[in-house]
Write a protein that holds these residues in place. Structure first.
Motif, PDB file in Angstrom:
ATOM      1  N   ALA A  70       0.836  -1.200   0.000  1.00 52.84           N
ATOM      2  CA  ALA A  70       0.000   0.000   0.000  1.00 52.84           C
ATOM      3  C   ALA A  70       0.871   1.251   0.000  1.00 52.84           C
ATOM      4  CB  ALA A  70      -0.930  -0.008   1.212  1.00 52.84           C
ATOM      5  N   HIS A  71       1.917   1.228   0.826  1.00 57.41           N
ATOM      6  CA  HIS A  71       2.827   2.369   0.873  1.00 57.41           C
ATOM      7  C   HIS A  71       3.499   2.587  -0.472  1.00 57.41           C
ATOM      8  CE1 HIS A  71       6.969   3.952   1.283  1.00 57.41           C
ATOM      9  NE2 HIS A  71       6.361   4.861   2.029  1.00 57.41           N
ATOM     10  N   LYS A  72       3.938   1.508  -1.098  1.00 57.81           N
ATOM     11  CA  LYS A  72       4.666   1.619  -2.364  1.00 57.81           C
ATOM     12  C   LYS A  72       3.812   2.281  -3.440  1.00 57.81           C
ATOM     13  CE  LYS A  72       7.356  -1.210  -5.600  1.00 57.81           C
ATOM     14  NZ  LYS A  72       7.826  -2.600  -5.899  1.00 57.81           N
ATOM     15  N   SER A  73       2.558   1.857  -3.563  1.00 60.14           N
ATOM     16  CA  SER A  73       1.689   2.423  -4.604  1.00 60.14           C
ATOM     17  C   SER A  73       1.335   3.880  -4.302  1.00 60.14           C
ATOM     18  CB  SER A  73       0.415   1.582  -4.749  1.00 60.14           C
ATOM     19  OG  SER A  73      -0.347   1.596  -3.552  1.00 60.14           O
ATOM     20  N   ARG A  74       1.066   4.186  -3.038  1.00 61.38           N
ATOM     21  CA  ARG A  74       0.737   5.567  -2.678  1.00 61.38           C
ATOM     22  C   ARG A  74       1.927   6.487  -2.860  1.00 61.38           C
ATOM     23  NH1 ARG A  74      -2.373   3.439   2.757  1.00 61.38           N
ATOM     24  NH2 ARG A  74      -4.327   2.862   1.709  1.00 61.38           N
ATOM     25  N   ARG A  75       3.093   6.001  -2.486  1.00 58.59           N
ATOM     26  CA  ARG A  75       4.288   6.828  -2.616  1.00 58.59           C
ATOM     27  C   ARG A  75       4.636   7.074  -4.091  1.00 58.59           C
ATOM     28  NH1 ARG A  75       8.882   7.575   0.996  1.00 58.59           N
ATOM     29  NH2 ARG A  75      10.616   8.430  -0.221  1.00 58.59           N
ATOM     30  N   ARG A  76       4.432   6.062  -4.922  1.00 55.29           N
ATOM     31  CA  ARG A  76       4.752   6.198  -6.341  1.00 55.29           C
ATOM     32  C   ARG A  76       3.965   7.360  -6.969  1.00 55.29           C
ATOM     33  NH1 ARG A  76       3.006   1.521  -8.116  1.00 55.29           N
ATOM     34  NH2 ARG A  76       4.915   0.387  -7.644  1.00 55.29           N
ATOM     35  N   ALA A  77       2.764   7.591  -6.474  1.00 50.15           N
ATOM     36  CA  ALA A  77       1.919   8.649  -7.050  1.00 50.15           C
ATOM     37  C   ALA A  77       2.429  10.051  -6.735  1.00 50.15           C
ATOM     38  CB  ALA A  77       0.487   8.492  -6.544  1.00 50.15           C
ATOM     39  N   ILE A  78       3.049  10.245  -5.574  1.00 48.40           N
ATOM     40  CA  ILE A  78       3.431  11.602  -5.179  1.00 48.40           C
ATOM     41  C   ILE A  78       4.931  11.842  -5.098  1.00 48.40           C
ATOM     42  CG2 ILE A  78       1.278  12.027  -3.941  1.00 48.40           C
ATOM     43  CD1 ILE A  78       2.676  11.370  -1.335  1.00 48.40           C
ATOM     44  N   ALA A  79       5.725  10.775  -5.170  1.00 49.97           N
ATOM     45  CA  ALA A  79       7.175  10.940  -5.047  1.00 49.97           C
ATOM     46  C   ALA A  79       7.760  11.902  -6.082  1.00 49.97           C
ATOM     47  CB  ALA A  79       7.867   9.587  -5.125  1.00 49.97           C
ATOM     48  N   PRO A  80       7.318  11.862  -7.367  1.00 51.19           N
ATOM     49  CA  PRO A  80       7.888  12.807  -8.338  1.00 51.19           C
ATOM     50  C   PRO A  80       7.646  14.263  -7.954  1.00 51.19           C
ATOM     51  CG  PRO A  80       6.753  11.023  -9.473  1.00 51.19           C
ATOM     52  CD  PRO A  80       6.420  10.888  -8.016  1.00 51.19           C
TER      53      PRO A  80
ATOM     54  N   ILE B 226      25.332   5.393   9.132  1.00 57.97           N
ATOM     55  CA  ILE B 226      24.167   5.566  10.001  1.00 57.97           C
ATOM     56  C   ILE B 226      23.696   7.008  10.060  1.00 57.97           C
ATOM     57  CG2 ILE B 226      24.781   3.595  11.447  1.00 57.97           C
ATOM     58  CD1 ILE B 226      25.570   5.684  13.621  1.00 57.97           C
ATOM     59  N   PHE B 227      24.331   7.913   9.300  1.00 61.14           N
ATOM     60  CA  PHE B 227      23.787   9.269   9.221  1.00 61.14           C
ATOM     61  C   PHE B 227      22.544   9.205   8.346  1.00 61.14           C
ATOM     62  CE2 PHE B 227      23.532  13.467   7.101  1.00 61.14           C
ATOM     63  CZ  PHE B 227      23.285  14.234   8.236  1.00 61.14           C
ATOM     64  N   ALA B 228      21.390   9.287   8.963  1.00 65.53           N
ATOM     65  CA  ALA B 228      20.129   9.106   8.239  1.00 65.53           C
ATOM     66  C   ALA B 228      19.051   9.988   8.853  1.00 65.53           C
ATOM     67  CB  ALA B 228      19.711   7.636   8.280  1.00 65.53           C
ATOM     68  N   PRO B 229      19.211  11.311   8.790  1.00 62.36           N
ATOM     69  CA  PRO B 229      18.242  12.200   9.430  1.00 62.36           C
ATOM     70  C   PRO B 229      16.842  12.107   8.842  1.00 62.36           C
ATOM     71  CG  PRO B 229      19.718  13.443   8.013  1.00 62.36           C
ATOM     72  CD  PRO B 229      20.274  12.058   8.109  1.00 62.36           C
ATOM     73  N   PHE B 230      16.747  11.597   7.611  1.00 62.74           N
ATOM     74  CA  PHE B 230      15.445  11.436   6.967  1.00 62.74           C
ATOM     75  C   PHE B 230      15.087   9.960   6.821  1.00 62.74           C
ATOM     76  CE2 PHE B 230      17.286  15.432   5.455  1.00 62.74           C
ATOM     77  CZ  PHE B 230      16.296  16.323   5.837  1.00 62.74           C
ATOM     78  N   SER B 231      15.671   9.125   7.680  1.00 60.74           N
ATOM     79  CA  SER B 231      15.526   7.682   7.645  1.00 60.74           C
ATOM     80  C   SER B 231      16.255   7.144   6.412  1.00 60.74           C
ATOM     81  CB  SER B 231      14.057   7.250   7.683  1.00 60.74           C
ATOM     82  OG  SER B 231      13.956   5.857   7.901  1.00 60.74           O
ATOM     83  N   ARG B 232      15.967   5.890   6.075  1.00 58.17           N
ATOM     84  CA  ARG B 232      16.677   5.238   4.979  1.00 58.17           C
ATOM     85  C   ARG B 232      15.816   4.105   4.442  1.00 58.17           C
ATOM     86  NH1 ARG B 232      22.211   4.610   4.789  1.00 58.17           N
ATOM     87  NH2 ARG B 232      22.381   6.558   5.955  1.00 58.17           N
ATOM     88  N   GLY B 233      16.103   3.658   3.262  1.00 61.03           N
ATOM     89  CA  GLY B 233      15.405   2.503   2.716  1.00 61.03           C
ATOM     90  C   GLY B 233      14.096   2.863   2.049  1.00 61.03           C
ATOM     91  N   THR B 234      13.158   1.911   2.046  1.00 59.05           N
ATOM     92  CA  THR B 234      11.897   2.091   1.325  1.00 59.05           C
ATOM     93  C   THR B 234      11.035   3.193   1.923  1.00 59.05           C
ATOM     94  OG1 THR B 234      10.837   0.390   2.689  1.00 59.05           O
ATOM     95  CG2 THR B 234      11.834  -0.332   0.622  1.00 59.05           C
ATOM     96  N   ARG B 235      11.276   3.547   3.172  1.00 62.88           N
ATOM     97  CA  ARG B 235      10.438   4.545   3.843  1.00 62.88           C
ATOM     98  C   ARG B 235      11.159   5.877   4.062  1.00 62.88           C
ATOM     99  NH1 ARG B 235       5.455   2.386   5.529  1.00 62.88           N
ATOM    100  NH2 ARG B 235       5.366   0.225   4.867  1.00 62.88           N
TER     101      ARG B 235
END
Length: 501
Positions: free
Chosen positions: A122-132, A430-439
């Motif tokens: 669900a996250h992947k599809s929703r994010r794909r719509a607004i990420a650009p 580990i410097f990841a102020p905006f998190s990391r990975g798929t999220r």
């Protein structure tokens, strides 16, 4: 035959049930082998005590528990926490399926939004719509919007040079005006308010109480949301009222934008995140008014106090240390063609010392204070430990950022640590102020742009003298999901306009 259950029998049944549950969690549960306080293994109310009674102290308590029990601990009946930089890239990665821990995220009451979607797909599809819409190139194209709000902020400050004022509240108004115009396409003009809308800032930070309580008392949040706004307005303080008025206005503006986008009469030169959703390939079930409202509320909310928190910390440290301030001004002068001409975002991004200052601020004040547990359908392995599939396991970015083994003197504000790549921590994964990975955070490019442009403009135009502020005022005091500090949204000061401006 009529059966009569006495109160004594009912009480005995309850005692036996909870005793059996405690025995199972302590000795039979798949996580029973992992170290940690036995009270935490038995009940979530161990965490609840630090969340609800002590007001958001569990992140700090987790740091203490690691000192006692080691790098991997059981922090609730169902959840593990790890404090080891070598494990970071095992769970915060772009490959694989990673769900969020719904127990923690559903408490926000916005489970259909991208930010708080627990389910990976669900996250992947929703994010794909607004990420650009939040891409680096799209943010860079909005420099005029950000520059207009910086000019407005500087004009306000220039008129306040003869009096004390709250620079912290002004920074919050700046980030709110940016987020609202960028995401909704409407100007809210918080920077024009006499007090910079400080009531809304305070209420935004107070949302942490709502989240912490609803985690442990699931009916609390829905009950508050079900109350008619007219009732709350009668008993609420002024800050809460201003927050509710903002929500009502934001909802109406969102509805207007949805209607315009669906009818095709929206301004083609002013595309918003709402247009991106309406015109995306998402199914109609993902384009309902309620879901879009959740999306707007969570994305705009995430863009308010996170960036403002970081900027307050940075401004304090830059102006509290004249060596840092003068060195930054010298770097800016070296690329400035005319004092009155603002530097472009692209130019600012190439400045090593300015970038080092921002990275140091983000190290000490990343987006969130809470752990970010992930769940995968595969077993994970840490050292000799096997973590069963389906187990929520997470790390806390702020604790990683203040690990003295990675960042020596971790609470000191030292931009130089980012300039020498031979120094430990400068290239840390580990410097990841905006998190990391798929999220990873959707709005990170917007946050970077806001900080580059704002800090460069302020240090070229103003001197600030802060009143009764200390570095400790901007350190973690409570887990509001975001970072709760002693200063909250305040940074009182007196401003002096520099010659030439």
């Amino acid at each position: 035959m009529e059966y009569i259950i006495s109160w004594r029998m009912l009480a005995l049944t309850i005692v036996v049930y909870y005793a059996t549950l405690a025995f199972y969690r302590l000795f039979i549960h798949p996580l029973s082998r992992f170290p940690g306080p036995r009270s935490a293994a038995v009940s979530r109310w161990y965490e609840g005590y630090y969340d609800v009674i002590l007001g958001g102290q569990y992140t700090l308590k987790i740091a203490e528990l690691h000192k006692v029990y080691g790098p991997i601990i059981r922090i609730s009946p169902h959840e593990l926490h790890v404090s080891d930089p070598t494990f970071f890239e095992t769970i915060y990665r772009t490959d694989g399926r990673w769900n969020k821990y719904s127990w923690a995220y559903d408490a926000f009451g916005a489970k259909n939004s991208t930010v708080f979607s627990s389910d990976h797909d669900a996250h992947k599809s929703r994010r794909r719509a607004i990420a650009p819409y939040f891409s680096k190139s799209n943010v860079a194209a909005q420099q005029k919007l950000l520059g207009r709000n910086i000019d407005k902020l500087c004009q306000r400050i220039a008129k306040l040079t003869s009096t004390d004022f709250n620079l912290g509240a002004a920074v919050s108004a700046y980030t709110r005006d940016n987020a609202n115009e960028y995401i909704i396409g409407k100007t809210y003009n918080e920077l024009d308010l006499e007090d910079f809308g400080i009531g809304l800032s305070i209420s935004s930070q107070g949302a942490g109480v709502f989240w912490r309580t609803t985690k442990h008392v699931p009916w609390f949040g829905p009950a508050l949301k079900a109350m008619p706004v007219s009732w709350i307005m009668k008993i609420a303080d002024e800050g809460t009222k201003s927050f509710l008025r903002y929500l009502q206005q934001s909802e109406q503006d969102t509805l207007d934008t949805i209607a315009a986008s669906e009818s095709g009469i929206n301004d083609k030169n002013k595309v918003t995140m709402i247009d991106a959703i309406v015109q995306s390939g998402l199914p109609t079930t993902e384009k309902t008014i309620d879901r879009i409202l959740e999306e707007v509320a969570t994305v705009t909310g995430a863009g308010f106090e996170t960036t403002a928190n970081t900027m307050r910390l940075i401004l304090y440290h830059v102006y509290a240390n004249d060596t840092i301030l003068q060195r930054l001004r010298e770097e800016l002068r070296s690329v400035s063609t005319a004092p009155s001409e603002p530097l472009s975002l692209r130019t600012l991004e190439q400045l090593p010392y300015l970038t080092a200052i921002l990275k140091e601020g983000l190290r000490l004040s990343p987006g969130i204070a809470s752990r970010t547990a992930r769940i995968t359908d595969k077993d994970l392995f840490y050292d000799t430990w096997r973590i069963p599939s389906g187990t929520p396991v997470g790390m806390t970015i702020l604790l990683m950022h203040t690990d003295g083994n990675v960042y020596p003197d971790p609470l000191d504000f030292r931009p130089d640590r980012w300039l020498d790549h031979t120094v430990q921590g400068a290239t840390s994964p580990i410097f990841a102020p905006f998190s990391r990975g798929t999220r990873i955070c959707l709005g990170m490019h917007l946050a970077w742009a806001e900080m580059y442009l704002l800090l460069a403009s302020l240090v070229q135009k103003f001197d600030f003298t802060f009143k009764d502020a200390t570095a400790g005022d901007f350190e973690l005091e409570r887990d509001n999901f975001g970072i709760g500090t002693k200063a909250t949204c305040n940074l009182f000061c007196q401003a002096t306009l520099l010659e030439g401006w």
